[in-house]
Structure formats: C-alpha cells, structure tokens
Design an enzyme around this catalytic site. Structure first.
Site, PDB file in Angstrom:
ATOM      1  N   ASP A 173      52.717  42.143  43.243  1.00 15.98           N
ATOM      2  CA  ASP A 173      52.039  43.209  43.971  1.00 15.98           C
ATOM      3  C   ASP A 173      51.075  43.844  42.988  1.00 15.98           C
ATOM      4  O   ASP A 173      51.468  44.242  41.889  1.00 15.98           O
ATOM      5  CB  ASP A 173      52.997  44.249  44.537  1.00 15.98           C
ATOM      6  N   SER A 174      49.839  43.875  43.371  1.00 14.64           N
ATOM      7  CA  SER A 174      48.820  44.345  42.440  1.00 14.64           C
ATOM      8  C   SER A 174      47.747  45.102  43.187  1.00 14.64           C
ATOM      9  O   SER A 174      47.635  45.006  44.414  1.00 14.64           O
ATOM     10  CB  SER A 174      48.212  43.166  41.679  1.00 14.64           C
ATOM     11  N   LYS A 233      39.452  34.794  32.246  1.00 17.62           N
ATOM     12  CA  LYS A 233      40.079  35.905  32.960  1.00 17.62           C
ATOM     13  C   LYS A 233      41.598  35.876  32.780  1.00 17.62           C
ATOM     14  O   LYS A 233      42.235  36.918  32.605  1.00 17.62           O
ATOM     15  CB  LYS A 233      39.725  35.856  34.451  1.00 17.62           C
ATOM     16  N   ASN A 244      48.128  34.439  49.879  1.00 14.37           N
ATOM     17  CA  ASN A 244      46.786  34.613  49.324  1.00 14.37           C
ATOM     18  C   ASN A 244      46.470  33.419  48.423  1.00 14.37           C
ATOM     19  O   ASN A 244      47.088  33.244  47.370  1.00 14.37           O
ATOM     20  CB  ASN A 244      46.735  35.926  48.527  1.00 14.37           C
ATOM     21  N   ASP A 268      37.357  41.839  42.273  1.00 13.55           N
ATOM     22  CA  ASP A 268      36.875  41.295  40.997  1.00 13.55           C
ATOM     23  C   ASP A 268      35.377  41.487  40.759  1.00 13.55           C
ATOM     24  O   ASP A 268      34.962  41.763  39.626  1.00 13.55           O
ATOM     25  CB  ASP A 268      37.214  39.807  40.883  1.00 13.55           C
ATOM     26  N   GLY A 304      43.889  32.673  46.515  1.00 16.08           N
ATOM     27  CA  GLY A 304      43.369  33.000  45.197  1.00 16.08           C
ATOM     28  C   GLY A 304      44.473  33.437  44.254  1.00 16.08           C
ATOM     29  O   GLY A 304      44.525  33.022  43.088  1.00 16.08           O
TER      30      GLY A 304
END
Length: 208
Positions: free
Chosen positions: A74-75, A188, A15, A168, A17
C-alpha cells in the site's frame, strides 16, 4: 515467524505497473510471483486509515483465499503542504466515472487535482512531498510482517516522462532533476519508496 524461501508468493495487486516492479525486485531471490488478478482473487475493500492497515487487509485476504503466502503493497503520495494528502486516498483521487465499463483511474486527472490545490495556495507554496510504501506479508496461518519505505522529493508541473505510472510524472526525487517517470526502471528501483521497503524486507526475510 515463518520466512520466505524459494517458491510461490501471491502479489496481492491488480495493478500491472506495481506487479512489474515487485516482480523485478524479487527476481534475485528465486520467488515465483503469482498475481491476485491472474488467480481471480477479489479485491478487498481498503477500509484502513493508514498504509499499514490497508496493506495488511490486502495481504491477509489474498493469503486466506489462496492458502499461499501473500505480499501486499500500500503506497501513496503525501504532499506536505496538503497535510499529507492524498496519502491513503492516492488512488481514490484518480477515480473517474465513465458511462461504459464502470469507474476507471485517470492519473492525469489525479495529478491535476494535486497541482490545482497547490496553485490555490499561491505560487510560492512549498512543493515538498514524499512517496510512502508499506509492504505486508501474510501467511495462511495468520502470521504477518510489515516493512515501511519512503522516497522524498518535490513536485513539478507539467508532468514529464512515460516510464512510470501513477503520480510518477510529477515527482522529482531528492538529488535528481528528472521525474520518476523519466528514470530508467532499474534506476528508479534503486531509490524508490518501494525499494526502500524491499531492502528492509530482504534483510529480514532472506539474510541470515
């Protein structure tokens, strides 16, 4: 337990981002981040039922394949009135089938699923939610370390902002009137669930 020092660390993600955020958070510590994607490492099946289990699966797989210490994240988004969903299935809610190129992730669709389920519960349904993050480090010898972080807030609709990724644009962190996707990345980084987990990692790994 081994400790991270200056040197190479595999970031077990494909990923872009997420990789960018992790690189920014590790930049002050002299770590050279190598992405699993750039190294051509396969993505292991995330068969765990918790963030911790899935983070460890990814970190261990990357460490074994690369023989370099590896960090996995992991989120996910957990919505209180949806029983914590989408939770560990946060990315799965974004899976969309396409005719060419196989499945892809459609985050607008995923945000719409969350909003649709809240709408079904009525206009007065509480919109409290939090992002959870688990960071797992695995070393080639099998040793591991785990750090957990959290950012609380509420959900908004329609999505706002273009600076974030994933969910987000619909998440307003506590104490703010802007979504994560409306915040400058540096701002952020100071308050995110990933930043919370990283603060614990840094204290354990880099502070004497």
């Amino acid at each position: 337990m081994p400790r991270l020092g200056t040197g190479k660390l595999v970031i077990a993600t494909h990923n872009a981002g997420k990789l960018k955020e992790i690189q920014a958070l590790l930049a002050p510590y002299g770590i050279e981040c190598l992405s699993a994607g750039a190294l051509g490492l396969p993505e292991p099946a995330e068969t765990g039922t918790t963030f911790t289990e899935n983070a460890l699966i990814k970190a261990r797989a990357a460490a074994q394949a690369s023989q370099i210490a590896s960090l996995a994240d992991d989120s996910g988004l957990c919505v209180d009135t949806l029983g914590g969903a989408p939770g560990v299935y946060t990315a799965d809610w974004a899976e969309a089938d396409v005719f060419e190129g196989g499945p892809r992730r459609d985050w607008y669709m995923a945000m719409g699923k969350v909003e649709g389920k809240l709408a079904e519960l009525g206009p007065d349904t509480p919109r409290h939610a939090h992002f959870a993050c688990v960071l797992a480090i695995a070393w080639p010898d099998g040793q591991t370390a785990v750090y957990e972080g959290r950012a609380s807030g509420t959900l908004t609709w329609p999505p706002r902002g273009t600076l974030g990724f994933g969910y987000d644009p619909v998440f307003v962190p506590a104490g703010y009137d802007r979504t994560f996707a409306e915040l400058d990345p540096a701002e952020k980084h100071e308050i995110s669930h990933r930043a919370d987990a990283f603060a614990k990692l840094v204290e354990d790994q880099f502070c004497i």
